[in-house]
Motif scaffolding. Structure first.
Motif, mmCIF file in Angstrom:
data_model
loop_
_atom_site.group_PDB
_atom_site.id
_atom_site.type_symbol
_atom_site.label_atom_id
_atom_site.label_comp_id
_atom_site.label_asym_id
_atom_site.label_seq_id
_atom_site.Cartn_x
_atom_site.Cartn_y
_atom_site.Cartn_z
ATOM 1 N N ILE A 172 -43.366 -3.562 -34.588
ATOM 2 C CA ILE A 172 -42.931 -4.901 -34.188
ATOM 3 C C ILE A 172 -43.614 -5.329 -32.887
ATOM 4 C CG2 ILE A 172 -40.949 -6.271 -33.441
ATOM 5 C CD1 ILE A 172 -39.202 -4.340 -35.165
ATOM 6 N N LEU A 173 -43.622 -4.437 -31.922
ATOM 7 C CA LEU A 173 -44.015 -4.811 -30.568
ATOM 8 C C LEU A 173 -45.507 -5.091 -30.432
ATOM 9 C CD1 LEU A 173 -41.730 -2.313 -28.632
ATOM 10 C CD2 LEU A 173 -41.481 -4.796 -28.737
ATOM 11 N N LEU A 174 -46.362 -4.217 -30.947
ATOM 12 C CA LEU A 174 -47.798 -4.404 -30.745
ATOM 13 C C LEU A 174 -48.356 -5.570 -31.551
ATOM 14 C CD1 LEU A 174 -49.322 -0.821 -30.421
ATOM 15 C CD2 LEU A 174 -48.810 -2.485 -28.643
ATOM 16 N N GLN A 175 -47.586 -6.074 -32.509
ATOM 17 C CA GLN A 175 -48.045 -7.229 -33.287
ATOM 18 C C GLN A 175 -47.319 -8.514 -32.884
ATOM 19 O OE1 GLN A 175 -49.416 -5.883 -37.508
ATOM 20 N NE2 GLN A 175 -47.534 -4.774 -37.123
ATOM 21 N N SER A 176 -46.526 -8.436 -31.818
ATOM 22 C CA SER A 176 -45.775 -9.595 -31.359
ATOM 23 C C SER A 176 -46.629 -10.472 -30.439
ATOM 24 C CB SER A 176 -44.516 -9.153 -30.594
ATOM 25 O OG SER A 176 -43.910 -10.251 -29.957
ATOM 26 N N ARG A 177 -46.520 -11.785 -30.605
ATOM 27 C CA ARG A 177 -47.227 -12.722 -29.725
ATOM 28 C C ARG A 177 -46.647 -12.728 -28.319
ATOM 29 N NH1 ARG A 177 -48.148 -18.067 -33.593
ATOM 30 N NH2 ARG A 177 -49.466 -17.041 -35.161
ATOM 31 N N LYS A 178 -45.467 -12.181 -28.164
ATOM 32 C CA LYS A 178 -44.843 -12.114 -26.844
ATOM 33 C C LYS A 178 -45.407 -10.968 -25.999
ATOM 34 C CE LYS A 178 -40.467 -14.012 -28.581
ATOM 35 N NZ LYS A 178 -39.013 -13.774 -28.771
ATOM 36 N N LEU A 179 -46.304 -10.184 -26.591
ATOM 37 C CA LEU A 179 -46.879 -9.031 -25.887
ATOM 38 C C LEU A 179 -48.401 -9.070 -25.969
ATOM 39 C CD1 LEU A 179 -44.230 -6.582 -27.211
ATOM 40 C CD2 LEU A 179 -44.805 -6.731 -24.790
ATOM 41 N N ASN A 180 -48.971 -10.268 -25.798
ATOM 42 C CA ASN A 180 -50.415 -10.448 -25.894
ATOM 43 C C ASN A 180 -51.116 -10.434 -24.542
ATOM 44 O OD1 ASN A 180 -51.105 -10.399 -28.547
ATOM 45 N ND2 ASN A 180 -50.954 -12.599 -28.878
ATOM 46 N N GLU A 181 -50.482 -9.832 -23.556
ATOM 47 C CA GLU A 181 -51.087 -9.686 -22.231
ATOM 48 C C GLU A 181 -51.092 -8.207 -21.855
ATOM 49 O OE1 GLU A 181 -52.282 -12.083 -20.185
ATOM 50 O OE2 GLU A 181 -51.794 -13.764 -21.503
#
Length: 498
Positions: free
Chosen positions: A89-98
């Motif tokens: 979930i996390l590495l493909q989330s747009r909320k974690l693109n930084e």
């Protein structure tokens, strides 16, 4: 006395203000368990040890607190995750693109590039050079891959018989010359004439190790202390060498572009003819990159391609030296595909070698390119029942530890290529193995590196049987951004008679 009292009051006021501003983050921090933290330092004192100890520290924390725990690195709240369901979930989330805050310690010599950058500028630059790493481009690089591997074989044949040596030192020359001729479009002669090339190759390991030290040791993050340390002068000299090297690459390519009138093309013509340009050409022709930044981007492309490929190839060859039964099985597959013919390796050859693919996957499982990756949480993100990673915190994915978790891998520290057979792979969680990360920030050079590593290893193992003065039990690992062997990659070469 008055001065000390005043400083103490200022420190207390600052601490109270920080806690007030971060009260929501502090309230959410304890949703996941973790080690007790000190004021200001957090858990940073746990990391004051040599790089070999980092793996042990996080493994012990995982054993005590589970596959999702919090860890304060100074004032930065990190959530350390090695649970595949969360990772998916996390590495493909747009909320974690930084990228996470610790990557800033590589920006001085890499800029905001492929390895250390993020955000709109990073995305634009990645899109610009991505075609140079696709399957079609790599097919076109195949000739250089094979020619440089042939020159590697000549150097290996010339080595004194019965002498142990660090095979990385030979392999990295091959990956270096290959990257310059493929991704930069240089000739071999131009590559060999690049200033400081061999010094940069020799010193890159140390620079990554020192960058990782800054990421993990709180006192090296205090700028005045770092400026007075033994590391800073070395760091500055290394940056100057990389700029001189990258500047020479640019001058070679500008002359080529001028000679062919390609430098006069407008943006639409460049887009239509993108297959004609190397990664260096595309950075030169991009109008939005200043010169100093362009030099850093060129060095980023260089080091992320040649150093990581050499590291993986050296680990693969060392594993074959440690495990003669695996080496003979792979040699039998090589003989079946190539017979007695010493020729170039093609894509079709590689496709016919399932055991080589299993060996490669096992190597990058045990020794992933990045032992851990960090992302900044841009917005609150829910990961499970009532657990929220708050904006302003960071995510650390413990790739190394997930790849060696006994819940997902039988005898996880053992070298066993057969664990990647179709039957055993199908029964395993699909996200407990992410050697090239996931999502939009995955490894851009994965196909390039895989083909280059396999080409080198096929041709070396076809001609030589490898042994080592050490055993697999002797292997010690350190974390220097990527996973490395403390004692190098020592092997003996034994020429095969058939």
């Amino acid at each position: 006395m008055f001065l000390l009292l005043a400083l103490a009051c200022v420190a207390l006021a600052w601490w109270a203000l920080w806690r007030t501003r971060r009260r929501r983050l502090l309230a959410l921090a304890d949703q996941l368990p973790g080690p007790p933290a000190l004021p200001v330092l957090g858990n940073a004192l746990m990391l004051i040890r040599n790089p070999e100890g980092i793996f042990v520290i996080f493994e012990n924390l995982k054993q005590e607190y589970g596959r999702a725990f919090r860890f304060w690195l100074g004032l930065d709240l990190n959530y350390c995750i090695s649970e595949p369901d969360y990772v998916k979930i996390l590495l493909q989330s747009r909320k974690l693109n930084e990228r996470g805050p610790q990557y800033k310690y590589m920006v001085d010599f890499l800029g905001y590039g492929i390895l250390s950058g993020s955000g709109p500028v990073w995305r634009k630059r990645r899109k610009l050079i991505s075609p140079n790493y696709n399957h079609k481009a790599i097919e076109n690089y195949s000739y250089v891959f094979n020619e440089e591997t042939g020159i590697l074989l000549q150097r290996l044949r010339a080595r004194p018989a019965g002498e142990s040596f660090n095979i990385y030192e030979e392999v990295v020359k091959t990956t270096t010359y290959t990257v310059c001729q493929t991704l930069f479009g240089l000739s071999r002669e131009q590559t060999l004439s690049l200033p400081y090339l061999q010094e940069i190759v020799n010193e890159t390991h140390q620079m990554y190790a020192e960058a990782f030290m800054r990421m993990t040791k709180w006192y090296l993050q205090i700028e005045p202390y770092y400026w007075l340390s033994q590391y800073y002068p070395r760091h500055k000299k290394f940056i100057q060498k990389t700029k001189h090297m990258a500047d020479a690459v640019v001058k070679h390519r500008v002359k080529k572009l001028d000679d062919t009138s390609l430098i006069e093309l407008d943006d639409s013509e460049i887009a239509n003819k993108h297959d004609m340009f190397s990664t260096a050409d595309k950075l030169i022709l991009a109008k939005s990159i200043d010169y100093d930044d362009m030099l850093k981007q060129i060095f980023t492309i260089f080091t992320t391609s040649q150093e990581t490929s050499a590291n993986i190839a050296s680990f693969l060859l060392l594993m074959m030296a440690y495990h003669p039964e695996c080496q003979e099985k792979l040699y039998a597959e090589i003989k079946e595909v190539f017979g007695e013919e010493d020729r170039h390796v093609t894509d079709e050859d590689v496709k016919r070698m399932p055991y080589l693919d299993m060996v490669f996957k096992e190597v990058v499982r045990l020794f992933p390119i990045a032992a851990m990756v960090q992302r900044t949480v841009m917005e609150d993100i829910d990961i499970s029942h009532g657990v929220t990673l708050p904006a302003g915190s960071s995510l650390i994915v413990l790739i190394f530890h997930m790849h060696r978790d006994e819940q997902f891998w039988l005898d996880p520290d053992a070298f066993d290529p057969e664990r990647f057979s179709p039957e055993r792979s199908a029964a395993r969680h699909p996200y407990c193995y992410i050697p090239f990360s996931l999502g939009s920030m995955n490894c851009l050079g994965r196909h390039f590196g895989t083909k280059l590593v396999k080409t080198i290893c096929i041709r070396v193992l076809r001609e030589f049987r490898l042994t080592s003065p050490e055993t697999y039990a002797d292997l010690k690992l350190l974390c220097a951004v990527s996973v490395e062997s403390v004692n190098g990659y020592p092997v003996f070469l034994n020429p095969r008679l058939n």
